[in-house]
Design a protein around this motif. Structure first.
Motif, PDB file in Angstrom:
ATOM      1  N   LEU A 286       0.836  -1.207   0.000  1.00 44.67           N
ATOM      2  CA  LEU A 286       0.000   0.000   0.000  1.00 44.67           C
ATOM      3  C   LEU A 286       0.862   1.245   0.000  1.00 44.67           C
ATOM      4  CD1 LEU A 286      -2.326  -1.022   2.979  1.00 44.67           C
ATOM      5  CD2 LEU A 286      -2.926  -1.234   0.566  1.00 44.67           C
ATOM      6  N   ARG A 287       0.314   2.323  -0.530  1.00 38.44           N
ATOM      7  CA  ARG A 287       0.937   3.642  -0.375  1.00 38.44           C
ATOM      8  C   ARG A 287       0.123   4.379   0.679  1.00 38.44           C
ATOM      9  NH1 ARG A 287       4.312   7.337  -2.566  1.00 38.44           N
ATOM     10  NH2 ARG A 287       4.953   5.973  -4.272  1.00 38.44           N
ATOM     11  N   ILE A 288       0.782   4.777   1.772  1.00 38.18           N
ATOM     12  CA  ILE A 288       0.079   5.448   2.859  1.00 38.18           C
ATOM     13  C   ILE A 288       0.679   6.820   3.129  1.00 38.18           C
ATOM     14  CG2 ILE A 288      -0.532   3.258   3.952  1.00 38.18           C
ATOM     15  CD1 ILE A 288       1.636   3.892   6.070  1.00 38.18           C
ATOM     16  N   GLN A 289      -0.098   7.665   3.804  1.00 37.13           N
ATOM     17  CA  GLN A 289       0.390   8.980   4.196  1.00 37.13           C
ATOM     18  C   GLN A 289       1.160   8.873   5.505  1.00 37.13           C
ATOM     19  OE1 GLN A 289      -3.256  11.339   4.106  1.00 37.13           O
ATOM     20  NE2 GLN A 289      -2.475  12.374   2.298  1.00 37.13           N
ATOM     21  N   THR A 290       2.280   9.564   5.575  1.00 39.98           N
ATOM     22  CA  THR A 290       3.090   9.579   6.790  1.00 39.98           C
ATOM     23  C   THR A 290       3.505  11.016   7.066  1.00 39.98           C
ATOM     24  OG1 THR A 290       5.104   9.210   5.510  1.00 39.98           O
ATOM     25  CG2 THR A 290       3.998   7.250   6.392  1.00 39.98           C
TER      26      THR A 290
ATOM     27  N   LEU B 237       6.353  -3.492  -7.793  1.00 39.04           N
ATOM     28  CA  LEU B 237       5.629  -2.347  -8.353  1.00 39.04           C
ATOM     29  C   LEU B 237       4.611  -1.867  -7.326  1.00 39.04           C
ATOM     30  CD1 LEU B 237       4.722  -3.008 -12.095  1.00 39.04           C
ATOM     31  CD2 LEU B 237       6.431  -1.461 -11.166  1.00 39.04           C
ATOM     32  N   GLU B 238       4.360  -0.566  -7.320  1.00 39.89           N
ATOM     33  CA  GLU B 238       3.357  -0.046  -6.391  1.00 39.89           C
ATOM     34  C   GLU B 238       1.996  -0.009  -7.077  1.00 39.89           C
ATOM     35  OE1 GLU B 238       2.660   4.053  -5.698  1.00 39.89           O
ATOM     36  OE2 GLU B 238       4.608   4.579  -6.562  1.00 39.89           O
ATOM     37  N   PRO B 239       0.893   0.017  -6.283  1.00 38.16           N
ATOM     38  CA  PRO B 239      -0.455  -0.038  -6.853  1.00 38.16           C
ATOM     39  C   PRO B 239      -0.750   1.027  -7.904  1.00 38.16           C
ATOM     40  CG  PRO B 239      -0.545  -0.427  -4.495  1.00 38.16           C
ATOM     41  CD  PRO B 239       0.871  -0.078  -4.811  1.00 38.16           C
ATOM     42  N   ARG B 240      -0.301   2.270  -7.702  1.00 36.93           N
ATOM     43  CA  ARG B 240      -0.694   3.290  -8.671  1.00 36.93           C
ATOM     44  C   ARG B 240       0.020   3.123 -10.016  1.00 36.93           C
ATOM     45  NH1 ARG B 240       1.324   8.912  -5.799  1.00 36.93           N
ATOM     46  NH2 ARG B 240       3.560   8.694  -6.123  1.00 36.93           N
ATOM     47  N   THR B 241       1.181   2.449 -10.031  1.00 37.75           N
ATOM     48  CA  THR B 241       1.849   2.161 -11.301  1.00 37.75           C
ATOM     49  C   THR B 241       1.045   1.142 -12.092  1.00 37.75           C
ATOM     50  OG1 THR B 241       4.020   2.588 -10.320  1.00 37.75           O
ATOM     51  CG2 THR B 241       3.971   1.334 -12.380  1.00 37.75           C
TER      52      THR B 241
END
Length: 367
Positions: free
Chosen positions: A231-235, A289-293
Motif C-alpha cells: 500500500l501507499r500510505i500517508q506519513t 511495483l506499487e499499486p498506482r503504477t
C-alpha cells in the motif's frame, strides 16, 4: 409547537427535536443538549434516558481537561491507536481526522464539543463526500470520543443522535465476455501487463498483486498464496506530510488465503519466472511495483480499447462474475475473493444472479 410540559418540537425538516439540560456554563447560563428523530416516541424515549444519565453523572465530576479536540485526538491516536493497529490503518484514521474533522472543529475545547457542532460538520461533509465516506469518518470520531468517556473526560458522546446519511448499495462493474476477450487479446503478448491477467484469473486485489512473491506460488500443487499486500500510505516526517510504500499482512484473516491456479496461468507464471530478477512476481527490476503504477498501466490499456468506465478493481469483479457464470456457489466464490463473510459477497454480486434467477423461475412455469 412543543407538546405541553415537554421540550419536544416539530422541525421544518420533518424531524422531532428534543431539548434537555446538559449542564451550566461558568456564567450560570444553561447549556442544552439536543436529540433528533423522525418519530416523536423515539425522541421522548431518548430524553427519558438522558435525564436518567444526567442524574447518574451528576454524582461523579468530570476530570478537568482544558485541551482542544485537536489535542485529545492526537493523544488518542498516538497512545491508544498506533500501538494496536497496522501502519496503514493508523494512517487512514489520522488522515480522516486531520482532513475532515480537525481542520474544521479541531479548535473547539473537547469538553465544550456539542452535538450541534457535529451536525454542522456533517452538513459540510455532505456537500462533497459520499455517504460511505461520511459514515467511515464518523466511526473514527465516535471511537475517539468514546475513549474520552471511558477516561471520564466526557459524560456523553456528541456523535450519538447525529443522523448519518444512508449508504447506497454498490453496483458491480464487471467486463462482459466480449470486452474481456478484447482486453486479453490486447495484453496477452506483453508481460508488462501481466498484472491485469493475474487479476482476471485470480480475483486478487491490486495491493495483493503488488505483494505477491515467487515463494507464494506452489507450482507442484498449482496454488497461489495471498500472504501480504503493498500500500501507499500517508506519513509525516520533519519535512512535513508525504507518502510511502509499506508492505503489510492482508486486511483480515479471510484475506490471507490460497487460490488454485489454472494450467494456463501456471505456464505463464513459469515463463515470467525465467526472466525475473526479483523476489516479487510483478516488479520493476528488483523492487515490487506499487499499486498506482499498475493502475496507470491499466488506464493506458482501457483507454486504448474503449473501456474507460472500468477501474482495475473491475477485474476482480469480472473474475467473480465469471465464477458465478461457471456455476460456482457463493461460499466458494467468497473464499476465493477473501471476503469476511458470504453476506458481503451476496451484497456485492446480487445483480450477477439475475440470469440464474430467471432460469430458476422459468423452471417453475406451470404447463
Amino acid at each position: 409547537m412543543a407538546r405541553r410540559g415537554e421540550n419536544i418540537y416539530k422541525r421544518k425538516d420533518g424531524r422531532w427535536e428534543g431539548r434537555y439540560i446538559k449542564g451550566r456554563q461558568n456564567n450560570g447560563r444553561i447549556h442544552y443538549g439536543y436529540i433528533y428523530g423522525y418519530k416523536y416516541s423515539e425522541v421522548k424515549h431518548q430524553l427519558i434516558l438522558k435525564k436518567y444519565e444526567k442524574q447518574t453523572n451528576d454524582s461523579k465530576k468530570l476530570l478537568p481537561y482544558e485541551g482542544k479536540l485537536l489535542d485529545w485526538t492526537n493523544y488518542w491516536l498516538e497512545t491508544f491507536v498506533r500501538p494496536k493497529v497496522k501502519s496503514s490503518t493508523f494512517a487512514s484514521y489520522k488522515n480522516k481526522m486531520d482532513v475532515h474533522v480537525l481542520s474544521r472543529i479541531g479548535s473547539i475545547k473537547l469538553q465544550k464539543l456539542k452535538q450541534s457542532d457535529l451536525t454542522s460538520l456533517l452538513e459540510k461533509m455532505d456537500e462533497t463526500l459520499k455517504a460511505s465516506s461520511i459514515r467511515s469518518i464518523f466511526s473514527v470520531l465516535k471511537n475517539c470520543l468514546g475513549k474520552a468517556i471511558s477516561l471520564n473526560l466526557l459524560t456523553e458522546n456528541p456523535c450519538m443522535g447525529v443522523e448519518l446519511p444512508k449508504t447506497k448499495k454498490k453496483t458491480v462493474q464487471a467486463l462482459s465476455i466480449k470486452d474481456q476477450a478484447k482486453l486479453v487479446k490486447e495484453i496477452n503478448t506483453n508481460q508488462k501487463f501481466f498484472s491485469i491477467m493475474l487479476a482476471l484469473q485470480t480475483g486478487l486485489r491490486i495491493g495483493e498483486i503488488c505483494g505477491l512473491k515467487w515463494e507464494d506460488i506452489d507450482f507442484e500443487n498449482n496454488t497461489l498464496g495471498v500472504n501480504r499486500t503493498v500500500l501507499r500510505i500517508q506519513t509525516e516526517d520533519t519535512a512535513g506530510r508525504k507518502t510511502e510504500i509499506v508492505e503489510v499482512t492482508p486486511k483480515s484473516s479471510n484475506s490471507q488465503r490460497k487460490i488454485p491456479i489454472t494450467k494456463t496461468l501456471r505456464k505463464n507464471l513459469l515463463e515470467l519466472k525465467k526472466v525475473s530478477t526479483s523476489e516479487y512476481v510483478i516488479s520493476n527490476k528488483h523492487k515490487a511495483l506499487e499499486p498506482r503504477t499498475i493502475a496507470y498501466r491499466f488506464q493506458i490499456i482501457r483507454k486504448k480499447i474503449g473501456l474507460e468506465k472500468f477501474s482495475f478493481h473491475s477485474l476482480r469483479h469480472t473474475f467473480a462474475t465469471r465464477c458465478l457464470e461457471a456455476g460456482g456457489n457463493i461460499a466458494t466464490i467468497s473464499s476465493l475473493l477473501g471476503h469476511s463473510s458470504t453476506k458481503m459477497t451476496l451484497d456485492c454480486y446480487t445483480n450477477s444472479f439475475f440470469t440464474e434467477e430467471r432460469q430458476l423461475v422459468e423452471k417453475l412455469e406451470f404447463v
